[in-house]
Design a protein around this motif. Structure first.
Motif, PDB file in Angstrom:
ATOM      1  N   ALA A 104       0.828  -1.202   0.000  1.00 45.86           N
ATOM      2  CA  ALA A 104       0.000   0.000   0.000  1.00 45.86           C
ATOM      3  C   ALA A 104       0.863   1.253   0.000  1.00 45.86           C
ATOM      4  CB  ALA A 104      -0.923   0.007   1.225  1.00 45.86           C
ATOM      5  N   THR A 105       0.417   2.272  -0.721  1.00 50.35           N
ATOM      6  CA  THR A 105       1.087   3.572  -0.693  1.00 50.35           C
ATOM      7  C   THR A 105       0.727   4.299   0.599  1.00 50.35           C
ATOM      8  OG1 THR A 105      -0.756   4.712  -1.765  1.00 50.35           O
ATOM      9  CG2 THR A 105       0.897   3.699  -3.195  1.00 50.35           C
ATOM     10  N   GLN A 106       1.414   5.417   0.870  1.00 52.21           N
ATOM     11  CA  GLN A 106       1.105   6.183   2.072  1.00 52.21           C
ATOM     12  C   GLN A 106      -0.328   6.708   2.039  1.00 52.21           C
ATOM     13  OE1 GLN A 106       3.102   6.626   4.864  1.00 52.21           O
ATOM     14  NE2 GLN A 106       1.150   7.366   5.650  1.00 52.21           N
ATOM     15  N   SER A 107      -0.774   7.148   0.872  1.00 52.45           N
ATOM     16  CA  SER A 107      -2.151   7.631   0.746  1.00 52.45           C
ATOM     17  C   SER A 107      -3.148   6.512   1.027  1.00 52.45           C
ATOM     18  CB  SER A 107      -2.380   8.207  -0.650  1.00 52.45           C
ATOM     19  OG  SER A 107      -3.722   8.616  -0.814  1.00 52.45           O
ATOM     20  N   ALA A 134      -2.583  19.657  13.821  1.00 50.85           N
ATOM     21  CA  ALA A 134      -1.300  19.200  14.364  1.00 50.85           C
ATOM     22  C   ALA A 134      -0.397  18.656  13.262  1.00 50.85           C
ATOM     23  CB  ALA A 134      -1.535  18.138  15.437  1.00 50.85           C
ATOM     24  N   GLY A 135      -0.984  17.862  12.358  1.00 45.60           N
ATOM     25  CA  GLY A 135      -0.191  17.254  11.291  1.00 45.60           C
ATOM     26  C   GLY A 135       0.342  18.268  10.306  1.00 45.60           C
ATOM     27  N   SER A 136      -0.464  19.259   9.962  1.00 47.21           N
ATOM     28  CA  SER A 136      -0.019  20.270   9.001  1.00 47.21           C
ATOM     29  C   SER A 136       1.131  21.099   9.549  1.00 47.21           C
ATOM     30  CB  SER A 136      -1.195  21.186   8.630  1.00 47.21           C
ATOM     31  OG  SER A 136      -2.230  20.459   8.032  1.00 47.21           O
ATOM     32  N   ILE A 137       1.004  21.523  10.795  1.00 48.10           N
ATOM     33  CA  ILE A 137       2.071  22.329  11.402  1.00 48.10           C
ATOM     34  C   ILE A 137       3.335  21.496  11.552  1.00 48.10           C
ATOM     35  CG2 ILE A 137       2.759  23.583  13.478  1.00 48.10           C
ATOM     36  CD1 ILE A 137      -0.239  24.214  13.868  1.00 48.10           C
ATOM     37  N   LEU A 143      -9.024  15.591   6.511  1.00 47.75           N
ATOM     38  CA  LEU A 143      -8.079  14.493   6.714  1.00 47.75           C
ATOM     39  C   LEU A 143      -6.964  14.489   5.672  1.00 47.75           C
ATOM     40  CD1 LEU A 143     -10.580  11.646   7.646  1.00 47.75           C
ATOM     41  CD2 LEU A 143      -8.929  12.744   9.172  1.00 47.75           C
ATOM     42  N   GLU A 144      -7.225  15.063   4.499  1.00 49.23           N
ATOM     43  CA  GLU A 144      -6.202  15.139   3.464  1.00 49.23           C
ATOM     44  C   GLU A 144      -5.266  16.326   3.648  1.00 49.23           C
ATOM     45  OE1 GLU A 144      -5.279  13.377   0.524  1.00 49.23           O
ATOM     46  OE2 GLU A 144      -6.284  11.798   1.661  1.00 49.23           O
ATOM     47  N   ALA A 145      -5.633  17.270   4.504  1.00 57.35           N
ATOM     48  CA  ALA A 145      -4.847  18.498   4.660  1.00 57.35           C
ATOM     49  C   ALA A 145      -3.399  18.255   5.074  1.00 57.35           C
ATOM     50  CB  ALA A 145      -5.548  19.440   5.641  1.00 57.35           C
ATOM     51  N   PRO A 146      -3.110  17.362   6.056  1.00 57.85           N
ATOM     52  CA  PRO A 146      -1.701  17.174   6.424  1.00 57.85           C
ATOM     53  C   PRO A 146      -0.832  16.663   5.280  1.00 57.85           C
ATOM     54  CG  PRO A 146      -3.145  16.285   8.124  1.00 57.85           C
ATOM     55  CD  PRO A 146      -4.019  16.618   6.944  1.00 57.85           C
ATOM     56  N   ASN A 147      -1.401  15.854   4.377  1.00 55.75           N
ATOM     57  CA  ASN A 147      -0.614  15.290   3.275  1.00 55.75           C
ATOM     58  C   ASN A 147      -0.487  16.253   2.097  1.00 55.75           C
ATOM     59  OD1 ASN A 147      -0.373  12.820   4.675  1.00 55.75           O
ATOM     60  ND2 ASN A 147      -2.374  12.155   3.919  1.00 55.75           N
TER      61      ASN A 147
END
Length: 537
Positions: free
Chosen positions: A58-61, A425-428, A231-235
């Protein structure tokens, strides 16, 4: 003749307290098992993502959607599922949801491609959408009003602890078996609780209105698109068209939902409830609480595993103390909430959460477990102080024939808050980590710089392959991670502190009054809502 003068919600309340104390206690036990399983399933796979990546390529996505597909399906169906439970039977909704959850959870153990596993997880999320609101609404119609805060406090404590229980259970399973055991265990647990739930008294409200189909479609679409975008924002980053476009589309559909609901005689969700200070405070506070909770776990799990070097099982054990103050404070909410009032409880709890995030600045590359434990306990105490009162505020503002919908609003707020917490948290973390590390990698070749700036996990993997020459890379990456983690906890602390002030100004006190001059508007909104319900009946 007397019966005709009793409102439907009063008839439901009398019916709900007709069972024996033993029957109500059993209903509480089954409800806690159900909600604990649903929440545990959200975090159970976090410890197995590495094994899944190797086994399925599986890919990270795809790995992200193996986890997030469950959350999106759960969030978008919560309100329709809660309304169906009110209309056709809450126990029936619970039983149907447990069967779907069990089948969807077990299916990935027999499937081998990432897309098939994602589909199975989404099916489990559909079942969870029926289970979660049914567990809470069964309690609120089974217990008399004077005992509901106590029952809801136990339920809320279990729900808040479910994330740690999921990590702990999956960590134990992975010590002895392959990743398939997690899916089999979730499926078997769902069937066991199904058998136990068959013994719970049926709960159906004959006065519940028909299902608002347009409203169900609109709110489901709004939540699905909005949560998926978050949920897609951090990636992808917040500037990605899919992210901001999804947020805009979700907000527009939600606005259309609000307009439609205000005009309907029997809406899925009475929008006038948001003028009630208790209801609005409960919804806003739960978004903040679960944003803080999931943001903390997102950061804390990476810190404990990547910096301190804990195994998946030891990571779960490390966070087990998180459950203690949360459970105690939730269970005692029936005692302190009437004395302090919602305003002071929420303010104190969110202020403690802010202090907990600031205290995480003591963490460094060589932190001991005790230095990690005390900020965790401060944060957990703040969350536990608020969790049950906010849920009680939401449920108490809604008549008994709409308890399933009220429970779904509570649960949807949790899901939205959790998704926002991880996204912020993930985006920052990702943005600051890349900016901090990139200037220090000029002496490394391009094939090393790219993966290293993606994440700490990739940087450590590359450093291991380089042997002794990779030690400087590992040290630089870990230092950059600590700097970015502290930035994330600072932002979360500020957000929670601002929320503490704003919610404290809006929330009602022990006398039911607010500090802000909106009581007249609220009273008018309540009278209008009462006339609206009376006309519908």
């Amino acid at each position: 003749m007397v019966e005709t003068l009793v409102r439907p919600d009063q008839r439901n309340d009398r019916a709900g307290v007709g069972g024996s104390p033993r029957a109500r206690t059993w209903t509480l036990a089954v409800a806690c098992m159900g909600v604990g399983l649903v929440v545990a399933s959200m975090t159970a796979l976090n410890t197995a993502l590495g094994d899944l990546a190797v086994a399925t390529s599986a890919t990270q996505s795809q790995l992200n959607w193996i986890v997030d597909g469950y959350t999106v399906a759960l969030a978008c169906l919560l309100l329709p599922a809660g309304a169906l439970g009110d209309r056709y039977g809450r126990r029936g909704a619970l039983l149907a949801g447990l069967v779907i959850f069990a089948l969807g959870s077990a299916a990935p153990a027999m499937l081998h491609t990432p897309l098939q596993i994602i589909a199975g997880r989404a099916a489990a999320g559909v079942g969870a959408a029926f289970v979660m609101p049914a567990t809470l609404s069964l309690l609120t119609v089974a217990y008399p009003k004077e005992d509901r805060v106590k029952a809801v406090g136990i339920w809320a404590g279990t729900a808040g602890s479910g994330a740690v229980l999921g990590m702990l259970g999956s960590g134990v399973l992975l010590e002895f078996w392959a990743w398939h055991a997690i899916f089999w265990s979730l499926g078997v647990a769902g069937l066991v609780i199904f058998a136990l739930a068959c013994t719970v008294a049926s709960s159906r409200d004959s006065t519940a209105p028909p299902i608002d189909k347009p409203g169900a479609v609109l709110i489901g679409a709004a939540l699905a698109i909005g949560v998926a975008a978050i949920l897609e924002a951090p990636n992808r980053g917040w500037s990605d068209p899919l992210v901001w476009g999804g947020l805009v589309a979700g907000a527009v559909i939600a606005a259309v939902f609000g307009v439609v609901e205000v005009r309907r005689r029997q809406p899925l969700l009475d929008m006038r409830l948001f003028a009630d200070p208790g209801f609005a405070t409960g919804v806003a506070s739960i978004v903040v609480l679960f944003g803080a909770t999931f943001g903390f776990f997102y950061l804390g799990m990476q810190y404990v595993q990547q910096i301190l070097g804990y195994s998946p099982l030891m990571t779960a054990v490390a966070f087990t103390p998180f459950m203690v103050p949360l459970a105690i404070c939730s269970a005692l909410s029936f005692w302190y909430l009437p004395k302090l009032g919602l305003r002071l409880v929420i303010f104190m709890g969110t202020a403690l959460m802010s202090v907990g995030f600031i205290s995480m600045h003591v963490l460094d590359l060589h932190t001991s477990y005790l230095e990690l434990a005390w900020p965790t306990l401060i944060l957990s105490t703040g969350i536990g102080f608020c969790t049950a009162p906010t849920t009680s505020a939401i449920m108490g503002a809604v008549p008994d024939e709409k308890q399933g919908v009220a429970s779904a609003v509570n649960d949807a707020s949790r899901e939205m808050g959790g998704a926002l917490g991880i996204a912020v948290a993930g985006s920052i973390l990702a943005g600051r980590y890349s900016r901090e590390l990139a200037p220090h990698l000029t002496q490394f070749p391009a094939p090393v710089r790219g993966p290293a700036t993606d994440s700490l996990a990739k940087a450590v993997e590359v450093a291991d392959k380089l042997g002794p020459q990779g030690r400087p890379l590992a040290e630089l990456s870990k230092t950059a991670f600590m700097t970015s983690m502290h930035s994330s906890t600072t932002v979360l602390a500020v957000i929670v502190a601002v929320a503490a002030v704003l919610i404290g100004l809006w929330a009602p006190g022990p006398d039911g009054r607010q500090l802000t001059p909106v009581r007249g508007a609220v009273a008018r909104a309540r009278r209008a809502a009462g006339r609206h319900r009376a006309a519908a009946r």
